[in-house]
Design a protein around this motif. Structure first.
Motif, PDB file in Angstrom:
ATOM      1  N   LYS A 120      34.272  21.252  54.955  1.00  0.00           N
ATOM      2  CA  LYS A 120      34.530  22.439  54.172  1.00  0.00           C
ATOM      3  C   LYS A 120      35.935  22.235  53.720  1.00  0.00           C
ATOM      4  O   LYS A 120      36.265  22.890  52.646  1.00  0.00           O
ATOM      5  N   ASP A 121      36.983  21.883  54.625  1.00  0.00           N
ATOM      6  CA  ASP A 121      38.407  21.865  54.170  1.00  0.00           C
ATOM      7  C   ASP A 121      38.657  20.900  53.207  1.00  0.00           C
ATOM      8  O   ASP A 121      39.716  21.053  52.334  1.00  0.00           O
ATOM      9  N   LYS A 122      37.852  20.112  52.746  1.00  0.00           N
ATOM     10  CA  LYS A 122      37.956  19.079  51.424  1.00  0.00           C
ATOM     11  C   LYS A 122      37.293  19.861  50.420  1.00  0.00           C
ATOM     12  O   LYS A 122      37.414  18.722  49.180  1.00  0.00           O
ATOM     13  N   ILE A 123      36.656  20.935  50.269  1.00  0.00           N
ATOM     14  CA  ILE A 123      36.079  21.339  49.104  1.00  0.00           C
ATOM     15  C   ILE A 123      36.489  22.673  48.581  1.00  0.00           C
ATOM     16  O   ILE A 123      36.822  23.536  49.422  1.00  0.00           O
ATOM     17  N   ALA A 124      36.747  22.536  47.254  1.00  0.00           N
ATOM     18  CA  ALA A 124      37.518  23.804  46.612  1.00  0.00           C
ATOM     19  C   ALA A 124      36.520  24.324  45.432  1.00  0.00           C
ATOM     20  O   ALA A 124      35.700  23.211  44.944  1.00  0.00           O
ATOM     21  N   ALA A 125      36.293  25.424  44.823  1.00  0.00           N
ATOM     22  CA  ALA A 125      35.752  25.422  43.596  1.00  0.00           C
ATOM     23  C   ALA A 125      36.331  26.194  42.543  1.00  0.00           C
ATOM     24  O   ALA A 125      37.444  27.034  42.601  1.00  0.00           O
ATOM     25  N   CYS A 126      36.088  25.623  41.104  1.00  0.00           N
ATOM     26  CA  CYS A 126      36.856  25.937  40.199  1.00  0.00           C
ATOM     27  C   CYS A 126      35.967  27.268  39.596  1.00  0.00           C
ATOM     28  O   CYS A 126      35.167  27.087  39.406  1.00  0.00           O
ATOM     29  N   ILE A 127      36.785  28.397  39.243  1.00  0.00           N
ATOM     30  CA  ILE A 127      35.996  29.455  38.657  1.00  0.00           C
ATOM     31  C   ILE A 127      36.564  30.095  37.745  1.00  0.00           C
ATOM     32  O   ILE A 127      37.753  30.188  37.314  1.00  0.00           O
ATOM     33  N   SER A 128      35.662  30.302  36.562  1.00  0.00           N
ATOM     34  CA  SER A 128      36.318  30.583  35.117  1.00  0.00           C
ATOM     35  C   SER A 128      35.791  32.012  34.911  1.00  0.00           C
ATOM     36  O   SER A 128      36.233  32.653  33.700  1.00  0.00           O
ATOM     37  N   ASP A 129      34.694  32.593  35.758  1.00  0.00           N
ATOM     38  CA  ASP A 129      34.156  33.786  35.507  1.00  0.00           C
ATOM     39  C   ASP A 129      33.936  34.412  36.725  1.00  0.00           C
ATOM     40  O   ASP A 129      33.180  33.844  37.683  1.00  0.00           O
ATOM     41  N   VAL A 144      32.929  26.587  51.041  1.00  0.00           N
ATOM     42  CA  VAL A 144      34.198  26.255  50.376  1.00  0.00           C
ATOM     43  C   VAL A 144      35.347  26.652  50.887  1.00  0.00           C
ATOM     44  O   VAL A 144      35.376  28.011  51.255  1.00  0.00           O
ATOM     45  N   GLU A 145      36.521  26.056  50.981  1.00  0.00           N
ATOM     46  CA  GLU A 145      37.634  26.770  51.646  1.00  0.00           C
ATOM     47  C   GLU A 145      38.422  27.297  50.805  1.00  0.00           C
ATOM     48  O   GLU A 145      39.045  28.466  51.283  1.00  0.00           O
ATOM     49  N   GLU A 146      38.576  27.082  49.600  1.00  0.00           N
ATOM     50  CA  GLU A 146      39.435  27.965  48.488  1.00  0.00           C
ATOM     51  C   GLU A 146      38.806  28.105  46.986  1.00  0.00           C
ATOM     52  O   GLU A 146      38.114  27.023  46.704  1.00  0.00           O
ATOM     53  N   LEU A 147      39.228  29.071  46.065  1.00  0.00           N
ATOM     54  CA  LEU A 147      38.873  29.049  44.978  1.00  0.00           C
ATOM     55  C   LEU A 147      40.168  28.804  43.869  1.00  0.00           C
ATOM     56  O   LEU A 147      41.045  29.097  44.364  1.00  0.00           O
ATOM     57  N   ILE A 148      39.799  28.004  42.909  1.00  0.00           N
ATOM     58  CA  ILE A 148      40.841  27.998  41.969  1.00  0.00           C
ATOM     59  C   ILE A 148      40.310  28.685  40.533  1.00  0.00           C
ATOM     60  O   ILE A 148      39.477  28.401  39.759  1.00  0.00           O
ATOM     61  N   LEU A 149      41.247  29.785  40.238  1.00  0.00           N
ATOM     62  CA  LEU A 149      40.801  30.553  39.222  1.00  0.00           C
ATOM     63  C   LEU A 149      41.831  30.185  38.055  1.00  0.00           C
ATOM     64  O   LEU A 149      42.888  30.156  38.031  1.00  0.00           O
ATOM     65  N   VAL A 150      40.904  29.478  36.904  1.00  0.00           N
ATOM     66  CA  VAL A 150      41.450  28.957  35.988  1.00  0.00           C
ATOM     67  C   VAL A 150      41.723  29.957  34.740  1.00  0.00           C
ATOM     68  O   VAL A 150      42.254  29.567  33.753  1.00  0.00           O
ATOM     69  N   CYS A 154      40.390  36.707  34.806  1.00  0.00           N
ATOM     70  CA  CYS A 154      39.403  37.197  36.126  1.00  0.00           C
ATOM     71  C   CYS A 154      39.971  37.175  37.172  1.00  0.00           C
ATOM     72  O   CYS A 154      39.388  37.608  38.287  1.00  0.00           O
ATOM     73  N   ILE A 155      41.306  37.344  37.601  1.00  0.00           N
ATOM     74  CA  ILE A 155      42.107  37.304  38.686  1.00  0.00           C
ATOM     75  C   ILE A 155      41.619  38.644  39.342  1.00  0.00           C
ATOM     76  O   ILE A 155      41.389  38.715  40.501  1.00  0.00           O
ATOM     77  N   LYS A 156      41.785  39.800  38.531  1.00  0.00           N
ATOM     78  CA  LYS A 156      41.932  41.185  39.106  1.00  0.00           C
ATOM     79  C   LYS A 156      40.533  41.445  39.761  1.00  0.00           C
ATOM     80  O   LYS A 156      40.524  41.842  40.990  1.00  0.00           O
ATOM     81  N   GLU A 157      39.439  41.239  39.014  1.00  0.00           N
ATOM     82  CA  GLU A 157      38.100  41.169  39.599  1.00  0.00           C
ATOM     83  C   GLU A 157      37.659  40.299  40.734  1.00  0.00           C
ATOM     84  O   GLU A 157      37.102  40.668  41.771  1.00  0.00           O
ATOM     85  N   VAL A 159      39.636  38.996  43.049  1.00  0.00           N
ATOM     86  CA  VAL A 159      40.588  39.276  44.150  1.00  0.00           C
ATOM     87  C   VAL A 159      39.765  40.658  44.766  1.00  0.00           C
ATOM     88  O   VAL A 159      39.757  40.495  46.121  1.00  0.00           O
ATOM     89  N   ALA A 160      39.262  41.350  43.842  1.00  0.00           N
ATOM     90  CA  ALA A 160      38.648  42.498  44.499  1.00  0.00           C
ATOM     91  C   ALA A 160      37.193  42.227  45.147  1.00  0.00           C
ATOM     92  O   ALA A 160      36.523  43.069  46.080  1.00  0.00           O
ATOM     93  N   VAL A 161      36.475  41.070  44.677  1.00  0.00           N
ATOM     94  CA  VAL A 161      35.099  40.919  45.201  1.00  0.00           C
ATOM     95  C   VAL A 161      35.038  39.824  46.205  1.00  0.00           C
ATOM     96  O   VAL A 161      33.924  39.372  46.962  1.00  0.00           O
ATOM     97  N   SER A 162      36.199  39.153  46.622  1.00  0.00           N
ATOM     98  CA  SER A 162      35.943  38.210  47.331  1.00  0.00           C
ATOM     99  C   SER A 162      37.303  38.054  48.428  1.00  0.00           C
ATOM    100  O   SER A 162      38.369  38.184  47.724  1.00  0.00           O
ATOM    101  N   ARG A 163      37.075  37.688  49.676  1.00  0.00           N
ATOM    102  CA  ARG A 163      38.442  37.299  50.527  1.00  0.00           C
ATOM    103  C   ARG A 163      38.698  35.705  50.641  1.00  0.00           C
ATOM    104  O   ARG A 163      39.459  35.472  51.241  1.00  0.00           O
ATOM    105  N   ILE A 164      38.007  35.019  49.906  1.00  0.00           N
ATOM    106  CA  ILE A 164      38.353  33.406  50.198  1.00  0.00           C
ATOM    107  C   ILE A 164      39.769  33.451  49.343  1.00  0.00           C
ATOM    108  O   ILE A 164      40.035  33.790  48.426  1.00  0.00           O
TER     109      ILE A 164
END
Length: 426
Positions: A120-129, A144-150, A154-157, A159-164
């Motif tokens: 899991k520590d080797k995997i991140a997810a790229c999020i655009s929506d 997935v260990e972390e998310l990358i918001l591109v 979509c940052i505000k939403e 942060v509100a829906v996920s604690r990852i």
């Protein structure tokens, strides 16, 4: 845990370009750009592969491998991931993590498989929506260990829906906005144009973060100047080593101001006794020394500095100031890595400058299949020798195996530095 400042490199046709949809060339040497970011106090680096087609993708992987080697900070590899093999290639190129693009169904589909395979520590997810999070919440939290918001919108939403933990990519913004974002609990880092454009000022940004109670990775000294034993002029000598090879590069002196300046900037700064002024190494030549570590000796009267040396340390153009041999007895080098490097250098030289009658050149002439056949034979000899009581036999067979392995490394263009880096990361 500390908050991270993470520049990014967008790779397109062998160059670093401005962004996903802007192919304006920023640098024709992406590996050098990666080193620049690492030397200027970036915490990590995201590399986006924007290549098209298999051939261009393979070239991009070679570039990513070079970036990982040069940057000296963790690299996150993103782009052109379609199957498990693509994740493996990014990790084998030296990336700390591989990124799955969650706007692609095939990336979502392989999440569990690659996470279980590589960790899991080797995997991140790229999020655009944000819907990419809400529709895959359990999958992301589990694998997935972390998310990358591109996308900033979509940052505000998100942060509100996920604690990852999230890395947010933002355009040019004010320092107040950076502080606001980093103060949010589940935002673990900032990337994008805002960081790229301020790469030379990252230490200043970190200082501002510290002032505002945001934990960041900085040069925090365990000893203050008054704890050192100084010479009669109020100075302390500094022995400088290359952090990769441990080669002694030079000796200089610090006063209190240069010591504090070194800690503040991350660049080795000395006191010039002849000019009676501060001296930032490389300020005129470009041959900067970037701090990796500072260590005091047992008497607290000398500092050992391990540095990343740009160019030559000596004003003569020599990498090290120590080259005037006074005397030398014959002795055998027994530093294991240097022995390996010396043998590797001889084998590389045979490849470039063939020597008649050389067994090494015989192997190169016969080609890869012959090298692999010999390597397999030597591996079998080790197994047979291990069943015998005499340990010396194992020693001889391992030596034969290692020689043929080094020939294979030279044939495939793999260096000892790559091998030792890979081992150190495991």
């Amino acid at each position: 845990m500390y908050k991270k400042l993470i520049p990014c490199i967008y790779l397109h046709k062998g160059n670093a370009v401005r962004g996903f949809s802007d192919n304006t060339i920023l640098d024709t040497n992406p590996a050098a750009l990666g080193k620049f970011y690492g030397d200027n106090n970036a915490d990590e680096l995201i590399v986006y592969d924007l290549s098209e087609g298999d051939a261009e993708h393979e070239e991009a992987l070679d570039l990513i491998k070079s970036i990982c080697a040069e940057a000296e900070i963790p690299v996150i590899g993103a782009g052109n991931v379609h199957r498990m093999e693509d994740v493996k290639k990014l990790l084998y190129a030296g990336c700390k993590k591989a990124v799955l693009n969650y706007s692609r169904e095939e990336n979502i589909a392989i999440t569990q498989e690659v996470s279980l395979k590589f960790g899991k520590d080797k995997i991140a997810a790229c999020i655009s929506d944000v819907k990419e999070i809400t529709e895959n919440q359990e999958l992301l939290e589990t694998y997935v260990e972390e998310l990358i918001l591109v996308r900033e919108r979509c940052i505000k939403e998100a942060v509100a829906v996920s604690r990852i933990p999230m890395i947010v990519s933002v355009p040019e913004v004010s320092l107040d906005k950076i502080l606001e974002l980093l103060s949010r609990e589940n935002i673990c880092g900032i990337s994008g144009y805002a960081i790229n454009e301020n790469a030379k000022e990252l230490l200043a940004v970190k200082t501002l973060c510290q002032t505002n109670g945001i934990p960041v990775n900085t040069y925090n000294a365990k000893f203050t100047w008054d704890q050192f034993k100084l010479n009669s002029d109020g100075h302390i000598p500094v022995v400088v080593q290359d952090h990769k090879t441990d080669e002694v590069l030079m000796v200089a002196y610090m006063n209190e101001e240069s010591y504090n300046k070194t800690l503040e900037t991350g660049k080795m700064t000395y006191y010039s006794r002849s000019r009676d002024e501060l001296w930032v190494k490389g300020e005129t030549s470009g041959h900067y020394q970037y701090v990796k570590s500072l260590t005091a000796d047992c008497d607290m009267d000398t500092i050992l500095a391990k540095v990343s040396q740009i160019g030559a340390a000596c004003h003569t153009g020599s990498h090290s100031c120590f080259f005037n041999e006074i005397m030398q007895k014959d002795y055998e080098e027994n530093n294991p890595l240097r022995v390996f490097e010396n043998v590797f250098a001889v084998i590389q030289d045979r490849k470039l400058h063939p020597k008649e009658g050389s067994y090494t050149n015989y192997l190169f002439d016969k080609g890869l299949d012959k090298i692999l056949k010999k390597l397999g034979e030597e591996a079998t000899e080790i197994v047979i020798a291990a069943k015998n009581p005499n340990a010396n036999e194992i020693k001889y067979e391992i030596s034969d195996f290692l020689y043929h392995m080094i020939v294979l490394m030279a044939e495939k263009g793999i260096t000892w530095e790559e091998i030792t880096t890979e081992l150190a990361n495991r």
